[in-house]
Design a protein around this motif. Sequence first.
Motif, PDB file in Angstrom:
ATOM      1  N   ASP A  83      23.640  25.467  30.473  1.00 35.99           N
ATOM      2  CA  ASP A  83      25.233  25.743  30.982  1.00 35.99           C
ATOM      3  C   ASP A  83      24.802  24.946  32.075  1.00 35.99           C
ATOM      4  OD1 ASP A  83      26.310  25.834  29.138  1.00 35.99           O
ATOM      5  OD2 ASP A  83      27.526  27.277  29.928  1.00 35.99           O
ATOM      6  N   GLN A 120      35.779  26.699  24.161  1.00 34.85           N
ATOM      7  CA  GLN A 120      36.224  26.788  25.539  1.00 34.85           C
ATOM      8  C   GLN A 120      35.017  27.126  26.759  1.00 34.85           C
ATOM      9  OE1 GLN A 120      39.754  28.676  27.074  1.00 34.85           O
ATOM     10  NE2 GLN A 120      38.842  28.892  28.805  1.00 34.85           N
ATOM     11  N   ARG A 121      34.005  27.396  26.390  1.00 28.56           N
ATOM     12  CA  ARG A 121      32.886  26.706  27.634  1.00 28.56           C
ATOM     13  C   ARG A 121      33.197  25.706  27.822  1.00 28.56           C
ATOM     14  NH1 ARG A 121      27.483  28.547  25.463  1.00 28.56           N
ATOM     15  NH2 ARG A 121      27.103  28.442  26.932  1.00 28.56           N
ATOM     16  N   TYR A 123      35.336  23.493  28.327  1.00 29.08           N
ATOM     17  CA  TYR A 123      36.528  23.234  29.077  1.00 29.08           C
ATOM     18  C   TYR A 123      36.212  23.805  30.650  1.00 29.08           C
ATOM     19  CZ  TYR A 123      40.955  23.705  31.469  1.00 29.08           C
ATOM     20  OH  TYR A 123      41.979  23.875  32.391  1.00 29.08           O
ATOM     21  N   SER A 124      35.678  25.430  30.288  1.00 23.18           N
ATOM     22  CA  SER A 124      35.942  26.162  31.725  1.00 23.18           C
ATOM     23  C   SER A 124      34.768  24.794  32.239  1.00 23.18           C
ATOM     24  CB  SER A 124      34.696  27.208  31.306  1.00 23.18           C
ATOM     25  OG  SER A 124      35.596  27.874  30.664  1.00 23.18           O
ATOM     26  N   ALA A 127      36.924  21.839  33.704  1.00 26.63           N
ATOM     27  CA  ALA A 127      37.290  21.969  34.562  1.00 26.63           C
ATOM     28  C   ALA A 127      36.418  22.187  36.272  1.00 26.63           C
ATOM     29  CB  ALA A 127      37.906  22.865  34.881  1.00 26.63           C
ATOM     30  N   ALA A 128      35.168  23.023  36.066  1.00 29.14           N
ATOM     31  CA  ALA A 128      34.239  22.982  36.954  1.00 29.14           C
ATOM     32  C   ALA A 128      33.579  21.236  37.990  1.00 29.14           C
ATOM     33  CB  ALA A 128      33.447  23.960  37.027  1.00 29.14           C
ATOM     34  N   GLU A 161      46.458  22.970  33.964  1.00 23.66           N
ATOM     35  CA  GLU A 161      45.673  23.813  35.223  1.00 23.66           C
ATOM     36  C   GLU A 161      46.463  23.311  36.240  1.00 23.66           C
ATOM     37  OE1 GLU A 161      44.003  27.086  34.472  1.00 23.66           O
ATOM     38  OE2 GLU A 161      44.548  26.867  32.432  1.00 23.66           O
ATOM     39  N   THR A 166      45.510  26.354  39.541  1.00 18.92           N
ATOM     40  CA  THR A 166      44.767  26.891  38.944  1.00 18.92           C
ATOM     41  C   THR A 166      43.719  25.804  38.966  1.00 18.92           C
ATOM     42  OG1 THR A 166      45.384  26.900  36.832  1.00 18.92           O
ATOM     43  CG2 THR A 166      45.674  28.973  38.512  1.00 18.92           C
ATOM     44  N   LEU A 167      44.195  24.446  39.151  1.00 18.07           N
ATOM     45  CA  LEU A 167      42.974  23.465  38.975  1.00 18.07           C
ATOM     46  C   LEU A 167      43.212  23.192  40.038  1.00 18.07           C
ATOM     47  CD1 LEU A 167      40.152  22.544  37.468  1.00 18.07           C
ATOM     48  CD2 LEU A 167      42.293  20.606  36.848  1.00 18.07           C
TER      49      LEU A 167
END
Length: 248
Positions: A83, A120-121, A123-124, A127-128, A161, A166-167
């Motif tokens: 990652d 989910q990973r 998406y995370s 988002a970052a 988000e 939260t984003l």
Amino acid sequence: MQETGAGAGPAGTVLDEAQDLAGALAAVAERPGPVEITIGGDRPVGPQMGSVVRRQAGERLRAAGADPLLLRAPVAVDDDIPDEGVIAAVDDALDLCRGVGAGMLVLALGGVAHRGRQRQRLYSMLAALAEAASDRGVRLMVQNSAEVDEVGMLLALLDREHDQGTLDVSARGTTSLAWDLSRSRAAGQPDDDSWAVVRRAASRAPVLVRGLRAQDDAELLRTLPGYRECRALGSVITVLTADDRMIK
């Protein structure tokens, strides 16, 4: 100016082959309009460029007719590397965008459903990366690996988000969709179904359409309701790929 239909915006070009800046400038001057350039050491825009050279390269490309100028990240989000490696490569690409004055970075999904990271990973990570793109004033254009719905779902999650606070991005339009027509067709998704997703995305931020030849673009102009109008308004940006470089 290269156009594929009266009333539509210009169809641009993809520059993903090894070449120097002079070659890229000649190609852009021949077909001005939107230009997508893949980042690389042997490409017109690469990480080896210093800050002054980056700025000058961007100025020369735009003067030749590259409008808008888009860069393409050298990695896919779910490449088989750690990652941290993906995030570092995209972060460097975002810095390069800012250096040359490119307002958009194309980031591919490499095949979420069948390889690489769990959703989910993924998406995370997106988002970052969206937060990093917003910080640099660059729009992240996320490209489908198969059906465009996979990107539509990720954008919906990012919007949620953002709405919940939260984003940390300036606006929903920090992330958008890049529709690769050749990939959605290869996945068996009808163009009408893809366009329904893409058109909704275009109502929130400009989208990119790629992975198509001039004859494909002409077909979309004839058959997709609203495609010509979206092109004319600039909510759909199209870049064409040469026949011999199309995904088979």
